[in-house]
Design a protein around this motif. Structure first.
Motif, PDB file in Angstrom:
ATOM      1  N   ARG A  27     106.482   1.462 -90.517  1.00  0.00           N
ATOM      2  CA  ARG A  27     105.529   2.197 -91.351  1.00  0.00           C
ATOM      3  C   ARG A  27     104.548   1.243 -92.028  1.00  0.00           C
ATOM      4  N   ARG A  28     105.064   0.131 -92.546  1.00  0.00           N
ATOM      5  CA  ARG A  28     104.199  -0.847 -93.214  1.00  0.00           C
ATOM      6  C   ARG A  28     103.297  -1.558 -92.217  1.00  0.00           C
ATOM      7  N   MET A  29     103.776  -1.732 -91.013  1.00  0.00           N
ATOM      8  CA  MET A  29     102.941  -2.295 -89.963  1.00  0.00           C
ATOM      9  C   MET A  29     101.726  -1.395 -89.736  1.00  0.00           C
ATOM     10  N   GLN A  30     101.977  -0.096 -89.638  1.00  0.00           N
ATOM     11  CA  GLN A  30     100.896   0.856 -89.401  1.00  0.00           C
ATOM     12  C   GLN A  30      99.953   0.930 -90.608  1.00  0.00           C
ATOM     13  N   GLN A  31     100.505   0.918 -91.794  1.00  0.00           N
ATOM     14  CA  GLN A  31      99.694   1.022 -93.006  1.00  0.00           C
ATOM     15  C   GLN A  31      98.761  -0.172 -93.193  1.00  0.00           C
ATOM     16  N   THR A  32      99.117  -1.310 -92.618  1.00  0.00           N
ATOM     17  CA  THR A  32      98.282  -2.505 -92.763  1.00  0.00           C
ATOM     18  C   THR A  32      97.406  -2.753 -91.533  1.00  0.00           C
ATOM     19  N   GLY A  33      97.221  -1.716 -90.713  1.00  0.00           N
ATOM     20  CA  GLY A  33      96.252  -1.787 -89.632  1.00  0.00           C
ATOM     21  C   GLY A  33      96.763  -2.256 -88.293  1.00  0.00           C
ATOM     22  N   HIS A  34      98.064  -2.275 -88.097  1.00  0.00           N
ATOM     23  CA  HIS A  34      98.632  -2.707 -86.831  1.00  0.00           C
ATOM     24  C   HIS A  34      99.296  -1.526 -86.118  1.00  0.00           C
ATOM     25  N   ARG A  35      99.685  -1.731 -84.867  1.00  0.00           N
ATOM     26  CA  ARG A  35     100.217  -0.629 -84.064  1.00  0.00           C
ATOM     27  C   ARG A  35     101.720  -0.786 -83.839  1.00  0.00           C
ATOM     28  N   PHE A  47     101.859   9.387 -84.921  1.00  0.00           N
ATOM     29  CA  PHE A  47     101.809   9.148 -83.480  1.00  0.00           C
ATOM     30  C   PHE A  47     100.507   9.704 -82.903  1.00  0.00           C
ATOM     31  N   GLY A  48     100.008   9.086 -81.851  1.00  0.00           N
ATOM     32  CA  GLY A  48      98.789   9.560 -81.220  1.00  0.00           C
ATOM     33  C   GLY A  48      98.183   8.513 -80.322  1.00  0.00           C
ATOM     34  N   ASP A  49      96.878   8.662 -80.079  1.00  0.00           N
ATOM     35  CA  ASP A  49      96.172   7.770 -79.158  1.00  0.00           C
ATOM     36  C   ASP A  49      95.222   6.806 -79.865  1.00  0.00           C
ATOM     37  N   GLY A  50      95.217   6.829 -81.198  1.00  0.00           N
ATOM     38  CA  GLY A  50      94.323   5.950 -81.947  1.00  0.00           C
ATOM     39  C   GLY A  50      94.792   4.504 -81.910  1.00  0.00           C
ATOM     40  N   PRO A  51      93.938   3.574 -82.342  1.00  0.00           N
ATOM     41  CA  PRO A  51      94.255   2.142 -82.247  1.00  0.00           C
ATOM     42  C   PRO A  51      95.474   1.714 -83.060  1.00  0.00           C
ATOM     43  N   THR A  52      95.773   2.430 -84.149  1.00  0.00           N
ATOM     44  CA  THR A  52      96.957   2.077 -84.942  1.00  0.00           C
ATOM     45  C   THR A  52      98.030   3.162 -84.865  1.00  0.00           C
ATOM     46  N   ASP A  53      97.816   4.166 -84.027  1.00  0.00           N
ATOM     47  CA  ASP A  53      98.811   5.228 -83.897  1.00  0.00           C
ATOM     48  C   ASP A  53     100.062   4.706 -83.202  1.00  0.00           C
TER      49      ASP A  53
END
Length: 417
Positions: free
Chosen positions: A61-69, A116-122
Motif C-alpha cells: 500500500r505504501r509503495m503505491q501511495q508513494t508513486g510505485h507499482r 487495481f487497474g491498468d494505470g501506471p501505479t495500479d
C-alpha cells in the motif's frame, strides 16, 4: 536511522516498517529517478490471510501511495511445495482445488488496501502457477538449479532451523527457495519488477533471487524486509488464545477484529498505530503519550483506524458502537458476533462447557471448565459457577438470543435456528 531521500524508504522507516535494504544507496537513488515495480508473495495455504501478513500488505500500500507499482504475487505454484521458513514441520500438501479456492477467498482482502487497474501505479495480481506449472524439470535444473550452492542453501535459516531441531526437511521443501528466486526473475522479465519485499525471515530467499537475476538476466534487483512483529510481552503478532486473527470477515467478524486491536498492550499502541494505520505521525505521538485510563482512548482509535482499512469505515464504527454498548452501557448489543445453534439441541440442553467451546470462546471444553471454576463465564451477564451447568432455550431473552461471555473481553450471542 539512515536518512533516505526517496519518499518510499523514508515513509517505511518513519513508520517502523523497515528492517533491511540491499544496497541502500543505489536503491534509494533509483526510487528517486523512476517508478519502481515491486512485489510480495503470499501463499494460498488457507482461505484467509491473518494479521501476521498485514505488515506486508501495508508495504504494498505504501509503495503505491508513494508513486510505485505493487504486484501481489499469489503462490498458486509455490503453495504446492510449502515454504519451510520459520516452520518446524512440513506443511500439509493441499489439492489444486483447495489452493484455487483459497486464492479466490484471499483476493478480496487486497482490494481493500490496494487500487487495481491498468494505470501506471495500479496494482496487479499475478499467480506464479503461470510459469511454475509449465516448467520442464530437467531443463529447469540445468538452467537455474546449477546457480545454487548446496553449501550455501544449508546455511539458510529456514533449513538450519529444521536440521538443528532434528525435524525432517523434504527435498520438495528444499526446492522452495529456488522457486521463489525464480519468481523474482520471471517478474522482472514479464513486468520489469525490480524489488522484492517481505518479512525478515525471507531475507535469504530475497538475496537468492537478486543473485539469480544477476546471473540469468544481468538484472539489477533489490530487496527490502520488514521486522518480525511481536507484542511487548513477546507473543507473535496475530496469535491469540482463540487462534489466528484472520482478515476475511467470514473468518473473523469486524467486531472481533476491532476487539483484537482494542486489546493491544499499552506498550505497543504507538508502534501499532504507525505500522497499521495511516494517522499522521504527530497525532500518533500525541496518542502514545496518554496515560492511565486515557490510553484506552488511544486503543479505540487504533482499533477503529485498523478496522477501517480492512473492513471499511462503516463496519469499524459499528464495531466500536457495539463495544461501547456492551462494555460501557452493559446492554445486550445486537452487533455482537452470533453463533447459531439448532433449536432442537438447545431445547434438549447443551453443557455450558461444550457451548463455550463450540462458539469459539474457549479452545476446549476443559478450558471452559477452568474459566467457570474461576468465575470467568457469564450467561446473560450472570456469573455461572457450576461446571455441570446445562444451557437451554429457557435462557433466551426477549430478543430471542442469549449472551455468552468468557472473561472480560470475549462475548457472543447464541441464537437458535
Amino acid at each position: 536511522m539512515t536518512q533516505f531521500r526517496s519518499e518510499f524508504l523514508t515513509l517505511m522507516a518513519q513508520r517502523g516498517a523497515l528492517h533491511q535494504v540491499t544496497d541502500e544507496a543505489a536503491f534509494d537513488a533509483m526510487l528517486q529517478k523512476q517508478r519502481v515495480t515491486g512485489y510480495i508473495g503470499f501463499d494460498c495455504t488457507g482461505p484467509s490471510l491473518h494479521v501476521g501478513s498485514l505488515v506486508q500488505i501495508m508495504t504494498l500500500r505504501r509503495m503505491q501511495q508513494t508513486g510505485h507499482r505493487p504486484i501481489v504475487l499469489m503462490g498458486g505454484g509455490t503453495t504446492k511445495v510449502g515454504d519451510p521458513s520459520g516452520k518446524d514441520e512440513m506443511r500439509q500438501l493441499l489439492t489444486a482445488e483447495t489452493i484455487q479456492a483459497n486464492k479466490q477467498s484471499i483476493l478480496s482482502v487486497f482490494e481493500r488496501f490496494l487500487k487495481f487497474g491498468d494505470g501506471p501505479t495500479d496494482a496487479i495480481m499475478v499467480d506464479n502457477a503461470e510459469w511454475l506449472d509449465q516448467l520442464k524439470y530437467i531443463d529447469f535444473l540445468r538452467d537455474v538449479g546449477r546457480h545454487f550452492s548446496i553449501n550455501r542453501m544449508l546455511t539458510m535459516d529456514s533449513v538450519k532451523l529444521r536440521l538443528e531441531r532434528d525435524q525432517p526437511l523434504s527435498f520438495l521443501e528444499f526446492n522452495y527457495m529456488i522457486l521463489q528466486a525464480y519468481d523474482f526473475v520471471e517478474l522482472f522479465r514479464r513486468y520489469g519488477c525490480g524489488l522484492q519485499a517481505g518479512g525478515s525471515d525471507q531475507w535469504g530467499n530475497i538475496v537468492s533471487g537478486i543473485d539469480l537475476g544477476r546471473r540469468l538476466a544481468d538484472a539489477e534487483l533489490f530487496g527490502v524486509t520488514s521486522p518480525l512483529i511481536t507484542t511487548s510481552s513477546g507473543a507473535k503478532m496475530g496469535k491469540t488464545a482463540a487462534g489466528a486473527v484472520w482478515l476475511n470477515p467470514d473468518q473473523r467478524s469486524p467486531y472481533d477484529y476491532w476487539q483484537f486491536w482494542r486489546n493491544t498492550e499499552d506498550g505497543d499502541v504507538g508502534r501499532f498505530l504507525r505500522l497499521f494505520t495511516e494517522l499522521p505521525n504527530d497525532e500518533i505521538a500525541r496518542l502514545e503519550k496518554l496515560q492511565g485510563a486515557e490510553m484506552n482512548d488511544a486503543k479505540k482509535v487504533l482499533a477503529t483506524e485498523a478496522t477501517t482499512l480492512c473492513h471499511g469505515r462503516d463496519a469499524a464504527l459499528a464495531a466500536g458502537d457495539t463495544a461501547r454498548r456492551t462494555f460501557e452501557e452493559g446492554t445486550l448489543a445486537t452487533g455482537l458476533p452470533t453463533f447459531e445453534v439448532e433449536r432442537a439441541k438447545l431445547e434438549a440442553g447443551i453443557p455450558l462447557t461444550t457451548l463455550a467451546h463450540l462458539a469459539g470462546l474457549t479452545s476446549s471444553a476443559s478450558e471452559a471448565r477452568r474459566f467457570i471454576q474461576n468465575g470467568g463465564i457469564k450467561l446473560n451477564d450472570v456469573t455461572i459457577g457450576d461446571v455441570r451447568a446445562i444451557v437451554t432455550a429457557a435462557e433466551l431473552t426477549a430478543d430471542g438470543v442469549m449472551k455468552l461471555s468468557v472473561g472480560k473481553k470475549s462475548h457472543m450471542l447464541i441464537k437458535p435456528v
